[in-house]
Design a protein around this motif. Sequence first.
Motif, PDB file in Angstrom:
ATOM      1  N   THR A  10       0.840  -1.124   0.088  1.00  0.00           N
ATOM      2  CA  THR A  10       0.020   0.073  -0.126  1.00  0.00           C
ATOM      3  C   THR A  10       0.796   1.116  -0.006  1.00  0.00           C
ATOM      4  O   THR A  10       1.899   1.183   0.470  1.00  0.00           O
ATOM      5  CB  THR A  10      -0.904   0.042   1.167  1.00  0.00           C
ATOM      6  OG1 THR A  10      -0.084  -0.037   2.561  1.00  0.00           O
ATOM      7  CG2 THR A  10      -1.678  -1.233   1.167  1.00  0.00           C
ATOM      8  N   THR A  11       0.170   2.299  -0.494  1.00  0.00           N
ATOM      9  CA  THR A  11       0.634   3.609  -0.303  1.00  0.00           C
ATOM     10  C   THR A  11       1.350   4.265   1.099  1.00  0.00           C
ATOM     11  O   THR A  11       2.158   4.861   1.423  1.00  0.00           O
ATOM     12  CB  THR A  11      -0.071   4.739  -0.954  1.00  0.00           C
ATOM     13  OG1 THR A  11      -1.252   4.759  -0.422  1.00  0.00           O
ATOM     14  CG2 THR A  11      -0.170   4.393  -2.492  1.00  0.00           C
ATOM     15  N   ASN A  12       0.474   3.404   2.141  1.00  0.00           N
ATOM     16  CA  ASN A  12       0.987   3.941   3.363  1.00  0.00           C
ATOM     17  C   ASN A  12       2.087   3.429   3.980  1.00  0.00           C
ATOM     18  O   ASN A  12       3.098   4.008   4.645  1.00  0.00           O
ATOM     19  CB  ASN A  12      -0.385   3.471   4.484  1.00  0.00           C
ATOM     20  CG  ASN A  12      -1.518   4.183   4.029  1.00  0.00           C
ATOM     21  OD1 ASN A  12      -1.523   5.418   3.926  1.00  0.00           O
ATOM     22  ND2 ASN A  12      -2.717   3.369   4.545  1.00  0.00           N
ATOM     23  N   GLY A  42      -2.186  10.592   1.195  1.00  0.00           N
ATOM     24  CA  GLY A  42      -3.653  10.611   0.695  1.00  0.00           C
ATOM     25  C   GLY A  42      -3.951  11.992   0.562  1.00  0.00           C
ATOM     26  O   GLY A  42      -5.382  12.146   0.476  1.00  0.00           O
ATOM     27  N   ASN A  43      -3.263  13.224   0.835  1.00  0.00           N
ATOM     28  CA  ASN A  43      -3.731  14.389   0.388  1.00  0.00           C
ATOM     29  C   ASN A  43      -3.627  14.704  -1.023  1.00  0.00           C
ATOM     30  O   ASN A  43      -2.589  15.431  -1.378  1.00  0.00           O
ATOM     31  CB  ASN A  43      -2.938  15.050   1.294  1.00  0.00           C
ATOM     32  CG  ASN A  43      -3.488  16.693   1.573  1.00  0.00           C
ATOM     33  OD1 ASN A  43      -4.378  16.972   0.781  1.00  0.00           O
ATOM     34  ND2 ASN A  43      -2.656  17.596   2.338  1.00  0.00           N
ATOM     35  N   HIS A  44      -4.634  14.348  -1.735  1.00  0.00           N
ATOM     36  CA  HIS A  44      -4.350  14.553  -3.127  1.00  0.00           C
ATOM     37  C   HIS A  44      -4.612  16.095  -3.642  1.00  0.00           C
ATOM     38  O   HIS A  44      -4.165  16.394  -4.704  1.00  0.00           O
ATOM     39  CB  HIS A  44      -5.448  13.546  -3.987  1.00  0.00           C
ATOM     40  CG  HIS A  44      -5.413  12.293  -3.647  1.00  0.00           C
ATOM     41  ND1 HIS A  44      -5.978  11.382  -2.608  1.00  0.00           N
ATOM     42  CD2 HIS A  44      -4.467  11.417  -4.194  1.00  0.00           C
ATOM     43  CE1 HIS A  44      -5.673  10.416  -2.735  1.00  0.00           C
ATOM     44  NE2 HIS A  44      -4.831  10.055  -3.721  1.00  0.00           N
ATOM     45  N   CYS A  71      -7.236  17.683 -12.275  1.00  0.00           N
ATOM     46  CA  CYS A  71      -8.458  18.008 -11.172  1.00  0.00           C
ATOM     47  C   CYS A  71      -9.721  17.296 -11.331  1.00  0.00           C
ATOM     48  O   CYS A  71     -10.457  16.611 -10.631  1.00  0.00           O
ATOM     49  CB  CYS A  71      -8.389  19.430 -10.916  1.00  0.00           C
ATOM     50  SG  CYS A  71      -9.783  19.808  -9.626  1.00  0.00           S
ATOM     51  N   LEU A  74      -9.190  13.607 -10.774  1.00  0.00           N
ATOM     52  CA  LEU A  74      -9.378  13.075  -9.341  1.00  0.00           C
ATOM     53  C   LEU A  74     -10.679  13.391  -8.918  1.00  0.00           C
ATOM     54  O   LEU A  74     -11.060  12.514  -7.838  1.00  0.00           O
ATOM     55  CB  LEU A  74      -8.266  14.112  -8.635  1.00  0.00           C
ATOM     56  CG  LEU A  74      -7.065  14.134  -8.778  1.00  0.00           C
ATOM     57  CD1 LEU A  74      -6.122  15.339  -8.027  1.00  0.00           C
ATOM     58  CD2 LEU A  74      -6.364  12.784  -8.276  1.00  0.00           C
ATOM     59  N   SER A  77     -12.427  10.219  -9.989  1.00  0.00           N
ATOM     60  CA  SER A  77     -12.137   8.983  -9.340  1.00  0.00           C
ATOM     61  C   SER A  77     -12.526   9.205  -7.770  1.00  0.00           C
ATOM     62  O   SER A  77     -12.098   8.061  -6.987  1.00  0.00           O
ATOM     63  CB  SER A  77     -10.583   8.842  -9.340  1.00  0.00           C
ATOM     64  OG  SER A  77     -10.374   8.752 -10.521  1.00  0.00           O
ATOM     65  N   LYS A  78     -13.124  10.296  -7.429  1.00  0.00           N
ATOM     66  CA  LYS A  78     -13.603  10.378  -6.004  1.00  0.00           C
ATOM     67  C   LYS A  78     -12.395  10.590  -4.990  1.00  0.00           C
ATOM     68  O   LYS A  78     -12.685  10.107  -4.000  1.00  0.00           O
ATOM     69  CB  LYS A  78     -14.631   9.537  -5.457  1.00  0.00           C
ATOM     70  CG  LYS A  78     -15.921   9.444  -6.450  1.00  0.00           C
ATOM     71  CD  LYS A  78     -16.777   8.351  -5.870  1.00  0.00           C
ATOM     72  CE  LYS A  78     -18.182   8.506  -6.753  1.00  0.00           C
ATOM     73  NZ  LYS A  78     -19.119   7.472  -6.311  1.00  0.00           N
ATOM     74  N   LEU A  79     -11.491  11.001  -5.508  1.00  0.00           N
ATOM     75  CA  LEU A  79     -10.103  11.063  -4.680  1.00  0.00           C
ATOM     76  C   LEU A  79     -10.141  12.663  -4.137  1.00  0.00           C
ATOM     77  O   LEU A  79      -9.202  12.902  -3.339  1.00  0.00           O
ATOM     78  CB  LEU A  79      -8.832  10.807  -5.397  1.00  0.00           C
ATOM     79  CG  LEU A  79      -8.374   9.429  -5.916  1.00  0.00           C
ATOM     80  CD1 LEU A  79      -7.431   9.391  -6.772  1.00  0.00           C
ATOM     81  CD2 LEU A  79      -8.631   8.427  -4.610  1.00  0.00           C
ATOM     82  N   LEU A  80     -10.995  13.226  -4.483  1.00  0.00           N
ATOM     83  CA  LEU A  80     -11.310  14.869  -3.983  1.00  0.00           C
ATOM     84  C   LEU A  80     -12.684  14.827  -3.346  1.00  0.00           C
ATOM     85  O   LEU A  80     -13.593  14.203  -3.772  1.00  0.00           O
ATOM     86  CB  LEU A  80     -10.763  15.797  -4.957  1.00  0.00           C
ATOM     87  CG  LEU A  80      -9.564  16.041  -5.347  1.00  0.00           C
ATOM     88  CD1 LEU A  80      -9.422  17.230  -6.608  1.00  0.00           C
ATOM     89  CD2 LEU A  80      -8.585  16.314  -4.196  1.00  0.00           C
TER      90      LEU A  80
END
Length: 462
Positions: A10-12, A42-44, A71, A74, A77-80
């Motif tokens: 994971t990215t974490n 996770g702060n996109h 933007c 993002l 993709s519901k990342l924001l």
Amino acid sequence: WKWCRPNLSTTNELSTRLNRFLRIHNADNEGFSQTLLAILEGNHGRIISVLYELGGGSGAALPATITSLLCNLLMKSKLLPPSSEELQTDLLLAAADAIISSTTSNGIGMRLTTLLLLPHCTPKRDIRITATLAEALERFCPRTDAEAKDLLDLVQPIVQKKSRRVLDGCISIIISRVRYYEQHQQIAGSNNIKTAMTWLVRGMELEDAFYSNDTEQQQKVNDATANHIFYSDNTIDSAVGCFGSCVGLVIRKCIQVSHDLLELLLGKSKSCDPAVASQIVLVLKDEYEDTIDSVRVLSSLNNIVNAIISQDPKSEITRALEITKLLMKNQHGCCPLAPIMQWGLLLLALPILNNEQKCFDTGSATDFQSAFTTQGIHVMMERVLHISTLHEDEKKLEKLDELREALTKGLMRAIITENALRKQDILKQSRTYSDKKNLTSTEINSYSPTEREELVQKMLDL
């Protein structure tokens, strides 16, 4: 990185190792390191912030567009969070402005801006997006017909979704092409007028698409285009303002050319080119002659001019028929022509009536054929009666008396002509009937009931 380090799932975990690495090398306080670490955590939103600082907010087309598109990805993709929708709109509008300002010399920038904004011009999105697209369309002046047609094809679905602002932008583009061809009319002649009218027809089609499901507004347009449009200049101006701009321009052009043609026919002016009227009628006749009175009037006047130019022996009959059609009442129970145009048409009819009277006096009454029918004479008499109540000028009153006398004699000739034609029909029918007098029983099935009775009676007499 998953392929290089499969143990990092994971990215974490990646952000944890990066944080540890930065602490070991005392680089955890640097700005870029913190930004990269925040993104991995996770702060996109920091991605948009960094791109904006690196050139996305400079006004340059490429970085502004990349920032806006990222933007959009993002958000999709519901990342924001949903609250970032206003930020998405701001970046989108900034990118559109950057594209237009960077490519002002051709239509590529306008096309790119349209393609960028078009997917977002929906009722659910910010109204500023549609307003920006409409404003860009209104300011844009295409250099070629291909540029204009391409843009109109792109935005037509938005017009069909009842976007009045985008419709106004489309009409602005169409009028710019119309003005271009009108200004170059002296160079290319009547062909430019034909192209200009073709563009106006395209605008009328867009306006029809906008009003397609609005029956009340469509009825107002139909009533305005078919009622009293010639009556006065004030009515013409109000007609242009109460419905589509392109329809108003078509009506105004037809009225102007109709007045010029009538003055040409009366010998008052020689500046009108009949070819211009022919080209306008060629474009509008099939589609709009039955719905717009001004087109019908121009078409009839054009037929009169063509009949005179052709020098056909039967041209007087054609001219008389068109004059009668123009002076008749329309579907609303009124003559759409202004009194001055009614007067001009009556003056056109006067030489025809006088020439007929000379031929009638010198020739045989049985061989004479009147150009006007009794219905046409009655229509002109009604128009003379109407005009006589409006004018007190002595010269016009004298001309009205001359017209009344000519129409009275013309009515006599029309009655004689119709009676002669009716008599010829009766004689023709009697000859056809007399040819069947030699009836035989072998063809009895082909006879009418009356002929069968005659055959039976003939057989009984024998």
